[in-house]
Design a protein around this motif. Structure first.
Motif, PDB file in Angstrom:
ATOM      1  N   ASN A  30       0.964  -1.247   0.055  1.00 31.77           N
ATOM      2  CA  ASN A  30       0.046  -0.010  -0.023  1.00 31.77           C
ATOM      3  C   ASN A  30       0.827   1.219  -0.090  1.00 31.77           C
ATOM      4  O   ASN A  30       1.970   1.415  -0.945  1.00 31.77           O
ATOM      5  CB  ASN A  30      -1.091  -0.073   1.188  1.00 31.77           C
ATOM      6  CG  ASN A  30      -1.826  -1.424   0.996  1.00 31.77           C
ATOM      7  OD1 ASN A  30      -2.233  -1.762  -0.040  1.00 31.77           O
ATOM      8  ND2 ASN A  30      -2.300  -1.797   2.345  1.00 31.77           N
ATOM      9  N   ASN A  31       0.610   2.185   0.907  1.00 31.79           N
ATOM     10  CA  ASN A  31       1.407   3.436   1.057  1.00 31.79           C
ATOM     11  C   ASN A  31       2.066   3.580   2.273  1.00 31.79           C
ATOM     12  O   ASN A  31       2.788   4.641   2.761  1.00 31.79           O
ATOM     13  CB  ASN A  31       0.507   4.548   0.986  1.00 31.79           C
ATOM     14  CG  ASN A  31      -0.238   4.713  -0.296  1.00 31.79           C
ATOM     15  OD1 ASN A  31       0.309   4.706  -1.404  1.00 31.79           O
ATOM     16  ND2 ASN A  31      -1.646   5.087  -0.176  1.00 31.79           N
ATOM     17  N   ASN A  32       2.592   2.161   2.599  1.00 33.34           N
ATOM     18  CA  ASN A  32       3.334   2.171   4.057  1.00 33.34           C
ATOM     19  C   ASN A  32       4.970   2.772   3.871  1.00 33.34           C
ATOM     20  O   ASN A  32       5.391   3.017   4.848  1.00 33.34           O
ATOM     21  CB  ASN A  32       3.527   0.829   4.224  1.00 33.34           C
ATOM     22  CG  ASN A  32       2.494  -0.125   4.827  1.00 33.34           C
ATOM     23  OD1 ASN A  32       1.172   0.925   4.796  1.00 33.34           O
ATOM     24  ND2 ASN A  32       2.167  -1.052   4.999  1.00 33.34           N
ATOM     25  N   LYS A  33       5.116   2.978   2.471  1.00 30.67           N
ATOM     26  CA  LYS A  33       6.621   3.593   2.373  1.00 30.67           C
ATOM     27  C   LYS A  33       6.590   5.043   3.091  1.00 30.67           C
ATOM     28  O   LYS A  33       7.707   5.635   3.402  1.00 30.67           O
ATOM     29  CB  LYS A  33       6.780   3.903   0.977  1.00 30.67           C
ATOM     30  CG  LYS A  33       6.224   4.444  -0.065  1.00 30.67           C
ATOM     31  CD  LYS A  33       6.579   4.480  -1.541  1.00 30.67           C
ATOM     32  CE  LYS A  33       5.426   5.152  -2.288  1.00 30.67           C
ATOM     33  NZ  LYS A  33       4.362   4.951  -2.442  1.00 30.67           N
ATOM     34  N   ASP A  34       5.466   5.816   2.963  1.00 29.78           N
ATOM     35  CA  ASP A  34       5.524   7.183   3.601  1.00 29.78           C
ATOM     36  C   ASP A  34       5.624   7.245   4.917  1.00 29.78           C
ATOM     37  O   ASP A  34       6.479   7.856   5.456  1.00 29.78           O
ATOM     38  CB  ASP A  34       4.139   7.690   3.198  1.00 29.78           C
ATOM     39  CG  ASP A  34       4.030   8.018   1.765  1.00 29.78           C
ATOM     40  OD1 ASP A  34       4.560   7.990   0.849  1.00 29.78           O
ATOM     41  OD2 ASP A  34       2.615   7.943   1.351  1.00 29.78           O
ATOM     42  N   TYR A  35       5.406   5.957   5.742  1.00 29.92           N
ATOM     43  CA  TYR A  35       5.725   6.043   7.071  1.00 29.92           C
ATOM     44  C   TYR A  35       7.162   5.751   7.255  1.00 29.92           C
ATOM     45  O   TYR A  35       7.837   6.271   8.015  1.00 29.92           O
ATOM     46  CB  TYR A  35       4.890   4.929   7.725  1.00 29.92           C
ATOM     47  CG  TYR A  35       5.290   4.394   9.308  1.00 29.92           C
ATOM     48  CD1 TYR A  35       4.774   5.064   9.907  1.00 29.92           C
ATOM     49  CD2 TYR A  35       6.294   3.225   9.541  1.00 29.92           C
ATOM     50  CE1 TYR A  35       4.972   4.848  11.643  1.00 29.92           C
ATOM     51  CE2 TYR A  35       6.440   3.242  10.938  1.00 29.92           C
ATOM     52  CZ  TYR A  35       5.787   3.841  11.922  1.00 29.92           C
ATOM     53  OH  TYR A  35       6.096   3.475  13.082  1.00 29.92           O
ATOM     54  N   THR A  36       7.717   4.824   6.397  1.00 33.48           N
ATOM     55  CA  THR A  36       9.272   4.564   6.812  1.00 33.48           C
ATOM     56  C   THR A  36       9.861   5.942   6.185  1.00 33.48           C
ATOM     57  O   THR A  36      10.976   6.014   6.931  1.00 33.48           O
ATOM     58  CB  THR A  36       9.692   3.208   5.615  1.00 33.48           C
ATOM     59  OG1 THR A  36       8.749   2.365   5.795  1.00 33.48           O
ATOM     60  CG2 THR A  36      11.118   2.868   5.816  1.00 33.48           C
ATOM     61  N   ALA A  37       9.578   6.604   5.163  1.00 34.43           N
ATOM     62  CA  ALA A  37      10.417   7.503   4.700  1.00 34.43           C
ATOM     63  C   ALA A  37      10.292   8.699   5.819  1.00 34.43           C
ATOM     64  O   ALA A  37      11.216   9.461   6.225  1.00 34.43           O
ATOM     65  CB  ALA A  37       9.744   8.380   3.415  1.00 34.43           C
ATOM     66  N   GLY A  38       9.129   8.812   6.732  1.00 36.48           N
ATOM     67  CA  GLY A  38       8.983   9.802   7.914  1.00 36.48           C
ATOM     68  C   GLY A  38       9.862   9.503   8.767  1.00 36.48           C
ATOM     69  O   GLY A  38      10.712  10.164   9.572  1.00 36.48           O
ATOM     70  N   LEU A  39      10.093   7.992   9.097  1.00 37.85           N
ATOM     71  CA  LEU A  39      11.056   7.668  10.234  1.00 37.85           C
ATOM     72  C   LEU A  39      12.742   8.164   9.474  1.00 37.85           C
ATOM     73  O   LEU A  39      13.371   8.585  10.534  1.00 37.85           O
ATOM     74  CB  LEU A  39      11.065   6.400  10.459  1.00 37.85           C
ATOM     75  CG  LEU A  39       9.894   5.955  11.040  1.00 37.85           C
ATOM     76  CD1 LEU A  39       9.829   4.319  11.377  1.00 37.85           C
ATOM     77  CD2 LEU A  39       9.457   6.374  12.390  1.00 37.85           C
ATOM     78  N   LEU A  40      12.868   7.735   8.516  1.00 36.25           N
ATOM     79  CA  LEU A  40      14.239   8.180   7.983  1.00 36.25           C
ATOM     80  C   LEU A  40      14.455   9.657   7.879  1.00 36.25           C
ATOM     81  O   LEU A  40      15.481  10.199   7.807  1.00 36.25           O
ATOM     82  CB  LEU A  40      14.240   7.560   6.515  1.00 36.25           C
ATOM     83  CG  LEU A  40      14.283   6.078   6.504  1.00 36.25           C
ATOM     84  CD1 LEU A  40      14.330   5.693   4.988  1.00 36.25           C
ATOM     85  CD2 LEU A  40      15.375   5.584   7.295  1.00 36.25           C
ATOM     86  N   SER A  41      13.384  10.351   7.750  1.00 39.37           N
ATOM     87  CA  SER A  41      13.542  12.175   7.600  1.00 39.37           C
ATOM     88  C   SER A  41      14.425  12.551   9.003  1.00 39.37           C
ATOM     89  O   SER A  41      14.727  13.687   8.921  1.00 39.37           O
ATOM     90  CB  SER A  41      12.346  12.388   7.508  1.00 39.37           C
ATOM     91  OG  SER A  41      11.464  12.399   8.610  1.00 39.37           O
ATOM     92  N   TYR A  42      14.238  11.781  10.026  1.00 39.19           N
ATOM     93  CA  TYR A  42      15.030  12.117  11.295  1.00 39.19           C
ATOM     94  C   TYR A  42      16.446  12.083  11.091  1.00 39.19           C
ATOM     95  O   TYR A  42      17.005  12.485  12.014  1.00 39.19           O
ATOM     96  CB  TYR A  42      14.454  11.448  12.558  1.00 39.19           C
ATOM     97  CG  TYR A  42      13.166  11.875  12.695  1.00 39.19           C
ATOM     98  CD1 TYR A  42      12.837  12.992  13.738  1.00 39.19           C
ATOM     99  CD2 TYR A  42      11.830  11.294  12.464  1.00 39.19           C
ATOM    100  CE1 TYR A  42      11.473  13.519  14.099  1.00 39.19           C
ATOM    101  CE2 TYR A  42      10.774  11.648  12.769  1.00 39.19           C
ATOM    102  CZ  TYR A  42      10.481  12.638  13.384  1.00 39.19           C
ATOM    103  OH  TYR A  42       9.270  13.311  14.038  1.00 39.19           O
ATOM    104  N   ILE A  43      17.164  11.503  10.076  1.00 39.90           N
ATOM    105  CA  ILE A  43      18.287  11.368   9.785  1.00 39.90           C
ATOM    106  C   ILE A  43      18.945  12.613   8.849  1.00 39.90           C
ATOM    107  O   ILE A  43      18.469  12.881   8.224  1.00 39.90           O
ATOM    108  CB  ILE A  43      18.865  10.090   9.221  1.00 39.90           C
ATOM    109  CG1 ILE A  43      18.222   8.905   9.873  1.00 39.90           C
ATOM    110  CG2 ILE A  43      20.183   9.825   8.688  1.00 39.90           C
ATOM    111  CD1 ILE A  43      18.339   7.289   9.304  1.00 39.90           C
TER     112      ILE A  43
END
Length: 405
Positions: free
Chosen positions: A224-237
């Motif tokens: 689905n669109n779960n990649k946005d959740y993972t991208a949000g976590l990676l944005s803290y890097i």
């Protein structure tokens, strides 16, 4: 009888062929092993994560295969973000201390794991607990990013686990909550406070902890669109600094050294291997009995030394050559003394008799008596059978007593 046996063999072969055909045509089962290896394209591998990060961060993304302790001790220019993701991560005491010291110097430590070390919990003042789905119901995990900057129009879901780890206690002064998890029966309220991703400052750096490592797997990102959740976590890097992806703490193997893995992991090779084994079995059963022959018994050669010695002795005795026998007997006895007691027999004086008596467990009188008798026989021109037997008896008694018998 032979015809009936052939029919049975044909039936067995046809049955095996049908079983192999059914097995070969069966769809390949999905491997759900949580490997988290960057090269694996199975559901719980991290191939997609590394591909996406490689495209986004380009030259800043670096793969690390060595243990963290070794890397931090040998590389003074190791700066940026150290990224760990695996089902279970357990650092050693010295290794964790090195990681925390490195983080406090202005770096970022990102750990996504299904469990955390006790020492890390004590250092950052947090505890974890388990969130379980209702018994007997097929429920999905609903994950949400709590930063208002992220839109949550369609919340990412995960339906492969009935258990979710979350932080039950955190340092409310220093820790910041990033994301939380609920099951779909409770997702409307989202007020339970089951936080599963937190960020905490540590010295001049920061530590990000995620209790949901499967958010970085192929299955979750591509669903689905779960990649946005993972991208949000990676944005803290910080993407402007090097990002080091750990490949040491992984449940799976990045490559397999065993040649059998190639055969058993490829359907064609696997069945070729099975066919060879079945063929060998049939050969042993049906051909082995026909070709097998009895192994002849090889009788070892007999030691004829004793028989040869007795033959030569009989020849001497029959020819009445007692003088020659006596000389050989005395010579062999002298050789016995030299080889067993390591004594020189050329000079037979009192010192010789004393040493021989001490080494052979005899008295000096017994030794002198034996040698005196041998000297008498040496000067005699004729030796009788009685003299020869007496000499043999004295020598044998000497040897027995010398050997402790």
């Amino acid at each position: 009888m032979r015809k009936k046996g052939s029919i049975y063999i044909i039936i067995v072969l046809v049955t095996l062929a049908l079983l192999m055909l059914f097995q070969y045509s069966k769809p390949k089962q999905i491997n759900w092993f949580p490997s988290f290896v960057s090269q694996h394209k199975i559901p719980y591998g991290t191939f997609v994560l590394n591909e996406l990060m490689g495209k986004k961060y380009k030259e800043h993304l670096k793969q690390v295969t060595r243990p963290p302790y070794e890397v931090l001790q040998t590389n003074d220019y190791f700066q940026g973000t150290y990224f760990f993701v695996n089902d279970r991560i357990s650092f050693g005491e010295a290794e964790l201390k090195s990681l925390l010291d490195w983080t406090s110097k202005g770096n970022t430590l990102f750990i996504a794991s299904g469990s955390f070390d006790t020492e890390l919990k004590d250092t950052l003042n947090f505890e974890t607990s388990g969130l379980y789905a209702d018994f007997g119901e097929d429920q999905k995990q609903v994950h949400k990013l709590l930063n208002p900057a992220f839109t949550n129009d369609s919340l990412p879901t995960f339906d492969k686990d009935n258990f979710a780890l979350y932080f039950s206690e955190i340092d409310t002064v220093n820790a910041k909550v990033i994301a939380q998890v609920e099951y779909d029966s409770e997702a409307d309220s989202l007020k339970q406070g089951h936080f599963n991703v937190i960020k905490q400052d540590f010295g001049q750096g920061k530590i990000i902890l995620s209790a949901f490592p499967k958010a970085f797997t192929n299955y979750f990102i591509l669903k689905n669109n779960n990649k946005d959740y993972t991208a949000g976590l990676l944005s803290y890097i910080d993407g402007n600094r090097p990002i080091y992806m750990d490949n040491h703490y992984k449940s799976g193997k990045s490559f397999y050294t065993s040649p059998m893995y190639i055969f058993l992991n490829t359907k064609e090779f696997k069945w070729a291997y099975y066919i060879v084994l079945i063929g060998v079995l049939f050969y042993v059963v049906f051909e082995g009995k026909r070709k097998q022959r009895a192994i002849p018994v090889v009788v070892p050669l007999k030691n004829q030394t004793l028989a040869f010695t007795r033959t030569i002795a009989d020849m001497y005795f029959e020819k009445d050559e007692q003088k020659s026998i006596t000389e050989h007997k005395i010579a062999y006895f002298m050789e016995y003394i030299r080889s067993h007691f390591y004594m020189d027999t050329t000079k037979q004086d009192d010192a010789f008799f004393h040493n021989l008596a001490a080494r052979s467990n005899h008295s000096e009188e017994e030794v002198k008596k034996l040698f005196s008798f041998m000297e008498k026989l040496k000067i005699r021109a004729v030796i009788t059978n009685a003299d020869l037997k007496k000499l043999n008896t004295l020598i044998e008694k000497f040897k027995l007593k010398a050997d402790g018998k």
